[in-house]
Write an enzyme that holds these catalytic residues in place. Structure first.
Site, PDB file in Angstrom:
ATOM      1  N   GLU A 180       0.672  -1.405  -0.488  1.00  0.00           N
ATOM      2  CA  GLU A 180       0.457  -0.026   0.063  1.00  0.00           C
ATOM      3  C   GLU A 180       0.618   1.279   0.021  1.00  0.00           C
ATOM      4  OE1 GLU A 180      -2.501   0.373   3.829  1.00  0.00           O
ATOM      5  OE2 GLU A 180      -3.520   2.379   2.432  1.00  0.00           O
ATOM      6  N   ARG A 223       5.534 -12.444   9.756  1.00  0.00           N
ATOM      7  CA  ARG A 223       5.644 -11.286   9.166  1.00  0.00           C
ATOM      8  C   ARG A 223       6.829 -12.242  10.227  1.00  0.00           C
ATOM      9  NH1 ARG A 223       4.038  -6.521   9.839  1.00  0.00           N
ATOM     10  NH2 ARG A 223       1.990  -6.731   8.781  1.00  0.00           N
ATOM     11  N   LYS A 239       4.843   0.710   9.263  1.00  0.00           N
ATOM     12  CA  LYS A 239       4.581   2.177   8.624  1.00  0.00           C
ATOM     13  C   LYS A 239       3.985   3.428  10.123  1.00  0.00           C
ATOM     14  CE  LYS A 239       3.098   0.315   4.812  1.00  0.00           C
ATOM     15  NZ  LYS A 239       2.555  -0.059   3.545  1.00  0.00           N
TER      16      LYS A 239
END
Ligand code: ATP
Ligand code: MG
Length: 556
Positions: free
Chosen positions: A35, A261, A271
């Site tokens: 994204e 992850r 982020k």
């Protein structure tokens, strides 16, 4: 040391099985779907290496797809940085760069299809009410009073949502699945919301935007993705992913596979947190060399090879864990060990005068550039009467086993001679040591006939008249400890700037991105701020390898 065991990768096991069964006509097609709402970090590198690496391994394809369905947080700045980072890591999407926003019209058509099939409805509950109706993990949800609207009414309302007839947040399109499902994600999830946000690519064309769980499986199906690899938090969304594909009767259905992850010690990885560090000016931008962003690691001096090696070594697993940052540091040390030229740089200079060395004499001494890599050749370094050594390499009253310089003690100067400290000069006012007076032994020239005489210590140095001034930035971890509530505490001392360093003259040709080993000090990268006569170096990593140490202990 190299990889003793091949790290496990259960995704490759799945693909091997698929290929055996000729699933997907034996195609392997993956995608990396960021994204564009921030810069990529080392966790994304794991996903990039996994997706592009898997495609390469199986002679398949990997797309770069911007998952840009949330216009309020997205920006072209991020799109550009992501492209740069993926390329820099060494991967190539060829002509397959896509934007989810390119599919907006198709998402809309598919939504009409779902409505016509009685599988989606327009709901007038507000966000708060939808939450209340959803139930909890232990209680089933309640059906919306709008759930049984006719297909005609739903079509009409959805078209009018698109036409901008209703206020933001006043209505949503929902999937009609099961309000009693044990999986909360299946309780009539929202597919579309009304939002008059300007999109970085489609402007104000749309005032309805699809939700991730709806847009993602369709994007994958449109692109012919076979294996849709994502992180574990989407595991509970997989039934919805599959539901969307089945409800729309796609012929080629991608398979969602979740992996753990990457988490790293001593840093933060989302982020949102990284953006906060930038916005609160705790760091100097997304590419601050302390940041775990790819652009930060690049500026720091990490190589794509080291990052890919790291991603390979950590493997791909199904359960979450935290990787010690010392492994990442080990990877860059290993890479730079054979690539970076050894040079001499004095970070905290102390003047040293050789009393018996002729005033105007300059010798050009031979120095190897990299003992690990003879192909890198040799260079000349000037030696003269006045030198600088590292302040911390001298002690007036040394403890035992201080094998550096002290009154009456001998050391070798690297590539040069053995010297002996005869006299210490202090600033009368402050008592600070400002100069050492030494003698050198002309018979001990490195490589010369008497060079075999042994002394315990070898120091790096530069010739005062020839050295260049430089700024050196030393970094520590952004987060070193946790507070009582388990939150990472920002380390206020993560940056140390040394402005009075002296480096050997061969560094005149250092351009941003040139990496060196400063003898005894670590690996350094020439920073972007280096220009004209100003030299700036970032310490990539010190020489002490704590990861290799623990490994050796464990293997002993
Ligand atoms: P963040 O939580 O840091 O904002 P994200 O998942 O929202 O990350 P995306 O841009 O959606 O960021 O991520 C793109 C891809 O990278 C996704 O497939 C995501 O699963 C993967 N990814 C993100 N963070 C990690 C991580 N720490 N380790 C491995 N893969 C990751
Ligand atoms: Mg995300």
């Amino acid at each position: 040391m190299t990889n003793p065991v091949q790290p496990s990768n259960f995704i490759h096991d799945i693909i091997n099985e698929d290929l055996k069964n000729n699933k997907n006509s034996s195609r392997v097609h993956t995608r990396f779907p960021p994204e564009p709402n921030g810069y990529l970090h080392i966790g994304h590198a794991k996903s990039i290496c996994l997706n592009f690496g898997t495609a390469a391994k199986y002679h398949g394809l990997c797309n770069l797809r911007f998952d840009d369905t949330n216009p309020t947080k997205e920006d072209v700045e991020y799109v550009d940085s992501i492209k740069e980072d993926v390329k820099w890591l060494g991967f190539d999407w060829a002509d397959r760069m896509y934007y989810a926003s390119d599919y907006f019209a198709r998402f809309y058509e598919y939504a009409l299809q779902l409505i016509k099939a009685g599988k989606a409805y327009v709901c007038d509950l507000n966000a708060q009410q939808i939450r209340e109706y959803r139930g909890t993990l232990t209680e089933p949800g309640k059906e919306s009073p709008y759930r049984n609207r006719s297909v005609e009414e739903n079509l009409d309302l959805f078209q009018r949502m698109k036409a901008g007839e209703f206020a933001d947040g006043s209505r949503v399109l929902r999937a009609k699945i099961d309000m009693a499902s044990p999986n909360v994600n299946m309780r009539d999830p929202v597919l579309y919301r009304i939002s008059r946000a300007v999109h970085h690519r489609t402007g104000d064309t749309w005032c309805i935007y699809p939700m991730y769980d709806y847009a993602h499986p369709i994007s994958d199906a449109i692109e012919g993705i076979t294996h849709s690899i994502c992180t574990l938090e989407f595991e509970d969304h997989r039934p919805l992913y599959d539901w969307v594909l089945q409800a729309l009767e796609f012929e080629r259905c991608p398979q969602q596979i979740e992996f753990a992850r990457l988490n790293l010690t001593n840093t933060v990885m989302s982020k949102r947190h990284l953006r906060a560090l930038v916005e609160e000016k705790k760091v100097n931008g997304w590419d601050d060399p302390r940041m775990p962003t790819i652009s930060g690691l690049r500026r720091r001096g990490y190589t794509p090879e080291a990052i890919r090696d790291f991603c390979e070594r950590i493997g791909v697993a199904k359960s979450n864990s935290t990787v010690d940052i010392s492994l990442l540091e080990h990877c860059i040390r290993e890479d730079l060990n054979s690539r970076a030229a050894r040079v001499m740089a004095v970070l905290n200079p102390l003047k040293l005068v050789l009393l018996n060395y002729p005033e105007n004499q300059v010798e050009e001494l031979d120095a190897e550039n990299n003992p690990e890599n003879p192909d890198m050749g040799t260079r000349k370094i000037p030696f003269s009467r006045v030198l600088y050594i590292e302040k911390e390499d001298f002690m007036e009253n040394p403890p035992k086993k201080f094998f550096r310089l002290a009154p009456g003690q001998e050391v070798r100067l690297k590539h040069a001679y053995i010297i002996k400290c005869e006299q210490v000069v202090k600033d009368e006012a402050t008592g600070e040591i400002i100069e050492l007076r030494c003698t050198y032994d002309p018979d001990t020239k490195s490589g010369g006939p008497a060079s075999g005489r042994k002394v315990k210590g070898t120091l790096h140095w530069v010739s005062a008249a020839h050295a260049l001034e430089a700024e050196v930035r030393l970094y520590d971890y952004l987060f070193k400890e946790e507070s009582d509530d388990g939150n990472a505490v920002f380390n206020p001392h993560s940056l140390e700037v040394l402005t009075k360093c002296r480096v050997e003259p061969s560094l005149v040709k250092a351009v941003p991105g040139t990496r060196y080993q400063f003898l005894r000090q670590g690996y350094f990268n020439t920073d972007l701020d280096s220009r004209d006569k100003k030299l700036v170096f970032n310490r990539v990593v010190g020489l002490r390898d704590s990861w290799a140490k623990t490994q050796n202990k464990n293997n002993a």
